[in-house]
Motif scaffolding. Structure first.
Motif, PDB file in Angstrom:
ATOM      1  N   GLY B  69       2.263  10.639  35.805  1.00  0.00           N
ATOM      2  CA  GLY B  69       1.924   9.351  36.395  1.00  0.00           C
ATOM      3  C   GLY B  69       2.701   9.102  37.676  1.00  0.00           C
ATOM      4  O   GLY B  69       2.230   8.412  38.579  1.00  0.00           O
ATOM      5  N   ALA B  70       3.894   9.679  37.740  1.00  0.00           N
ATOM      6  CA  ALA B  70       4.711   9.541  38.952  1.00  0.00           C
ATOM      7  C   ALA B  70       4.350  10.625  39.974  1.00  0.00           C
ATOM      8  O   ALA B  70       5.099  10.867  40.911  1.00  0.00           O
ATOM      9  CB  ALA B  70       6.196   9.585  38.594  1.00  0.00           C
ATOM     10  N   ALA B 195      -0.167   7.164  42.354  1.00  0.00           N
ATOM     11  CA  ALA B 195       0.991   7.462  41.508  1.00  0.00           C
ATOM     12  C   ALA B 195       2.083   6.409  41.641  1.00  0.00           C
ATOM     13  O   ALA B 195       2.226   5.753  42.669  1.00  0.00           O
ATOM     14  CB  ALA B 195       1.540   8.844  41.859  1.00  0.00           C
ATOM     15  N   THR B 196       2.872   6.262  40.563  1.00  0.00           N
ATOM     16  CA  THR B 196       3.971   5.293  40.566  1.00  0.00           C
ATOM     17  C   THR B 196       5.222   5.962  41.135  1.00  0.00           C
ATOM     18  O   THR B 196       6.044   6.495  40.406  1.00  0.00           O
ATOM     19  CB  THR B 196       4.269   4.795  39.147  1.00  0.00           C
ATOM     20  N   THR B 197       5.341   5.895  42.454  1.00  0.00           N
ATOM     21  CA  THR B 197       6.497   6.519  43.111  1.00  0.00           C
ATOM     22  C   THR B 197       7.353   5.477  43.815  1.00  0.00           C
ATOM     23  O   THR B 197       8.213   5.814  44.609  1.00  0.00           O
ATOM     24  CB  THR B 197       6.019   7.561  44.141  1.00  0.00           C
ATOM     25  N   GLY B 198       7.086   4.210  43.535  1.00  0.00           N
ATOM     26  CA  GLY B 198       7.768   3.119  44.237  1.00  0.00           C
ATOM     27  C   GLY B 198       6.751   2.419  45.132  1.00  0.00           C
ATOM     28  O   GLY B 198       5.950   3.077  45.797  1.00  0.00           O
ATOM     29  N   LYS B 199       6.797   1.068  45.103  1.00  0.00           N
ATOM     30  CA  LYS B 199       5.791   0.280  45.841  1.00  0.00           C
ATOM     31  C   LYS B 199       5.867   0.569  47.349  1.00  0.00           C
ATOM     32  O   LYS B 199       6.948   0.588  47.927  1.00  0.00           O
ATOM     33  CB  LYS B 199       6.066  -1.206  45.578  1.00  0.00           C
ATOM     34  N   GLU B 204      -0.430  -3.040  47.676  1.00  0.00           N
ATOM     35  CA  GLU B 204      -0.309  -3.492  46.282  1.00  0.00           C
ATOM     36  C   GLU B 204       0.527  -2.495  45.500  1.00  0.00           C
ATOM     37  O   GLU B 204       0.523  -1.289  45.807  1.00  0.00           O
ATOM     38  CB  GLU B 204      -1.705  -3.580  45.654  1.00  0.00           C
ATOM     39  N   ARG B 205       1.224  -2.973  44.466  1.00  0.00           N
ATOM     40  CA  ARG B 205       1.964  -2.050  43.624  1.00  0.00           C
ATOM     41  C   ARG B 205       0.999  -1.140  42.866  1.00  0.00           C
ATOM     42  O   ARG B 205      -0.159  -1.506  42.668  1.00  0.00           O
ATOM     43  CB  ARG B 205       2.810  -2.810  42.600  1.00  0.00           C
ATOM     44  N   ASN B 206       1.464   0.025  42.465  1.00  0.00           N
ATOM     45  CA  ASN B 206       0.671   0.891  41.590  1.00  0.00           C
ATOM     46  C   ASN B 206       1.085   0.653  40.149  1.00  0.00           C
ATOM     47  O   ASN B 206       2.277   0.536  39.858  1.00  0.00           O
ATOM     48  CB  ASN B 206       0.907   2.366  41.924  1.00  0.00           C
ATOM     49  N   TYR B 207       0.128   0.567  39.266  1.00  0.00           N
ATOM     50  CA  TYR B 207       0.468   0.538  37.851  1.00  0.00           C
ATOM     51  C   TYR B 207      -0.543   1.360  37.075  1.00  0.00           C
ATOM     52  O   TYR B 207      -1.709   1.440  37.448  1.00  0.00           O
ATOM     53  CB  TYR B 207       0.564  -0.891  37.317  1.00  0.00           C
ATOM     54  N   LEU B 208      -0.043   1.989  36.034  1.00  0.00           N
ATOM     55  CA  LEU B 208      -0.886   2.834  35.199  1.00  0.00           C
ATOM     56  C   LEU B 208      -0.914   2.235  33.805  1.00  0.00           C
ATOM     57  O   LEU B 208       0.126   1.984  33.214  1.00  0.00           O
ATOM     58  CB  LEU B 208      -0.331   4.257  35.153  1.00  0.00           C
ATOM     59  N   THR B 209      -2.094   2.006  33.303  1.00  0.00           N
ATOM     60  CA  THR B 209      -2.199   1.392  31.991  1.00  0.00           C
ATOM     61  C   THR B 209      -3.462   1.866  31.298  1.00  0.00           C
ATOM     62  O   THR B 209      -4.366   2.402  31.937  1.00  0.00           O
ATOM     63  CB  THR B 209      -2.200  -0.150  32.106  1.00  0.00           C
ATOM     64  N   SER B 210      -3.495   1.671  29.993  1.00  0.00           N
ATOM     65  CA  SER B 210      -4.733   1.913  29.253  1.00  0.00           C
ATOM     66  C   SER B 210      -5.107   0.646  28.489  1.00  0.00           C
ATOM     67  O   SER B 210      -5.847   0.698  27.527  1.00  0.00           O
ATOM     68  CB  SER B 210      -4.559   3.099  28.303  1.00  0.00           C
ATOM     69  N   LEU B 211      -4.537  -0.461  28.941  1.00  0.00           N
ATOM     70  CA  LEU B 211      -4.764  -1.742  28.255  1.00  0.00           C
ATOM     71  C   LEU B 211      -5.745  -2.596  29.049  1.00  0.00           C
ATOM     72  O   LEU B 211      -5.466  -2.949  30.194  1.00  0.00           O
ATOM     73  CB  LEU B 211      -3.429  -2.478  28.095  1.00  0.00           C
TER      74      LEU B 211
END
Lengths: 251, 353
Positions: B69-70, B195-199, B204-211
């Protein structure tokens, strides 16, 4: 700013413009704010990556304006390990509740601490499973009533509540362990200082840092927010004492 | 190009991963695949990848989720019981669309089973495996050479579709030694703006979710995933045919059993029986359209699926043939490898009936 008004307080810019879903009086909201104030003060918004758990704070990425991953229940420490190992120059935190960190995910917690994974645990211990409707947690106090311990937690059947700070502070690889709370403005300020120190120690590469927030759950405890503060003081703090359990030698 | 070596399947897989630009490996030892992590541990000082022996397969797959994810090129390898433990994490990875590579060096089950080779994880690999509607891209190597080639291909497809990919191999291919041509190393430069490597400033920020707690949003996410799976089905089907052009009998077989079946085809031809082999290389996406085409050929009398399990792929063959021709099955279970003669006998028995 309207004429005649003076700005004396505003939420940190690192919190998103999103109405929180937390119940009135819950420390999740307070802790989010404290953390994001620290992120703003340290100027690390572009360098920090968070992991949120399964539990009430599953939507933390909706509120914290930083890159985040939402982990499976209990696996936040493993996810944070994966991120930090690939990006040792970034600041990484896991944000977990007691069911997540101390029950289903205790193996990941213990092993991440034993390896000295250089990220920060923010551990919200409210002694109950809030999101699923108030069931017994590994940190539910002796005699405390929940939907799955309706006659009170019986240590003969369920053991005694797990003291995570006391457990993880035994590892040589863990740099900093403190239990804080947000039950008074003074304690909230202490909590913020602890979070800041944890991130700073992480930036110095000192090892795992672990902040437990002795938290509340008015909805799950079936009381008012005010009563929940009383409960913390009278019942929780004697068993979960606030304070520093471990800190780096030079400080 | 490349270097020619005699290598064990598991070690060739590990070497291929290094050459394909591996950045992170997270795994837990289990027979018969432990040589992968051992090889990577030995080679670690010469390279830049992160190697971490996790406390469990459960932790390993979630480290993969975090690291992938990163933005890193990441892999884990395991064998059947370990792959079962990873299923929850794979479901999250599939929904959050994190590219990463798995290899299941399959052993016989169920339960603790045996450490001998088997193909009894076909259902688990090709039908999703964990909860929810999803697929992994599943490659089924049948040689040490393909243990190498499929690592490159698996990483590439994982990135192309933002999807988990896997090698469905087995204990025999993992353990046997063969000549292998190793491709030149590549310098991997990830291009993963999600990828979540820092905003990033101003973004916009990156976020990874399955919710996706609102059912409308969850359905929308499922529609998005299904559209991706359809694209993969349209573009990434791979298979191999051997003497199928004039064949009256079609053996369908994948992985190790397809190698053995190839020998059975030659033996059958010597005995005057026109047998051909159809070998799915991607077992998901399954080459159903091609099998349907073959089923429509006049001279084809029947299909027989040869597997080292109780009959799993045969269900996909039947769906593809769709009643046009009979579809039979022959297999061995619990870590037994069928002989070419045994397969020939099974084919001949169906041919007479």
């Amino acid at each position: 700013m309207k004429e005649g008004y003076k700005l004396i307080y505003q939420k940190p810019k690192t919190l998103r413009e999103k109405r929180m879903h937390y119940c009135p009086g819950c420390f999740h909201a307070t802790t989010h704010k404290l953390m994001m104030e620290v992120v703003e003060e340290l100027g690390i918004q572009e360098k920090i990556i968070g992991v949120c758990p399964v539990g009430c704070s599953v939507f933390a990425y909706d509120y914290m304006d930083v890159d985040m991953q939402e982990a499976a229940h209990g696996r936040a420490a493993a996810v944070a390990t994966g991120i930090k190992r690939m990006h040792p120059d970034k600041i990484v935190f896991s944000y977990q509740g007691d069911g997540d960190l101390a029950a289903i995910g205790i193996a990941e917690t213990i092993h991440a601490c034993n390896r000295g994974e250089n990220f920060t645990f923010i551990f919200i211990n409210n002694g109950i499973y809030g999101m699923t409707g108030g069931q017994m947690a590994p940190t539910t106090l002796e005699g405390q009533k929940t939907t799955t311990s309706p006659y009170g937690r019986d240590p003969k059947k369920a053991g005694l509540p797990l003291k995570m700070c006391e457990i993880v502070s035994q590892f040589d690889s863990v740099a900093y362990v403190e239990r804080v709370s947000c039950n008074t403005p003074a304690n909230a300020r202490k909590a913020k200082r602890a979070i800041k120190k944890a991130f700073e120690y992480q930036m110095q590469g000192l090892g795992s840092t672990f902040i437990e927030v002795a938290s509340n759950c008015p909805s799950g405890w079936k009381c008012t927010p005010e009563e929940s503060l009383e409960w913390l003081k009278e019942k929780a703090f004697p068993y979960f004492p606030l304070g520093v359990f471990k800190k780096p030698e030079e400080v | 190009m490349g270097e020619i070596k005699l290598m064990k399947g598991n070690e060739a897989l590990a070497e291929a991963a290094i050459r394909a630009g591996l950045q992170g490996y997270f795994g837990y030892p289990i027979t018969p695949q432990s040589e992968v992590v051992e090889y990577l541990a030995r080679e670690e000082p010469k390279h830049n990848y992160v190697l971490l022996q996790a406390e469990s397969e459960v932790a390993a797959v979630n480290m993969l989720y975090g690291a992938g994810g990163a933005g890193a090129r990441v892999m884990t390898t395991t064998s059947s019981p370990g792959f079962s433990l990873m299923q929850e994490g794979i479901s999250y990875i599939a929904c959050a669309q994190i590219p990463c590579l798995f290899a299941n060096i399959v052993r016989g089950g169920p339960g603790l089973g045996t450490i001998q080779p088997s193909q009894s994880d076909y259902f688990q690999a090709t039908k999703g495996g964990g909860h929810g509607d999803y697929h992994l891209i599943v490659l089924a190597p049948n040689s040490v050479q393909e243990m190498v080639d499929h690592v490159y291909l698996g990483f590439e497809l994982a990135d192309k579709y933002r999807s988990p990919a896997m090698l469905l191999s087995d204990g025999a291919i993992g353990q046997m030694m063969e000549k292998v041509q190793l491709p030149d190393p590549i310098e991997y430069k990830p291009d993963k703006p999600w990828a979540t490597t820092g905003k990033k400033p101003g973004q916009e920020r990156n976020y990874l979710t399955s919710l996706y707690i609102q059912p409308e949003e969850m359905e929308e996410k499922n529609i998005e995933l299904q559209a991706k799976f359809k694209k993969i089905e349209e573009n990434e089907v791979r298979f191999e045919e051997y003497k199928t052009d004039d064949a009256k009998i079609i053996i369908v077989s994948f992985g190790l059993s397809s190698r053995i079946s190839k020998k059975s085809v030659d033996m059958a031809r010597e005995a005057g029986l026109k047998v051909g082999l159809f070998r799915p290389i991607t077992v998901w996406p399954f080459p159903a359209n091609k099998i349907a085409d073959i089923a429509a050929r006049k001279q084809v009398n029947f299909f027989i699926s040869i597997e080292m399990n109780a009959g799993q792929m045969v269900e996909d063959v039947k769906l593809a043939v769709n009643g046009k021709k009979p579809v039979y099955f022959y297999g061995r279970m619990g870590g037994i490898i069928p002989t070419p003669k045994e397969i020939l006998t099974a084919v001949q028995a169906r041919s007479r009936s």
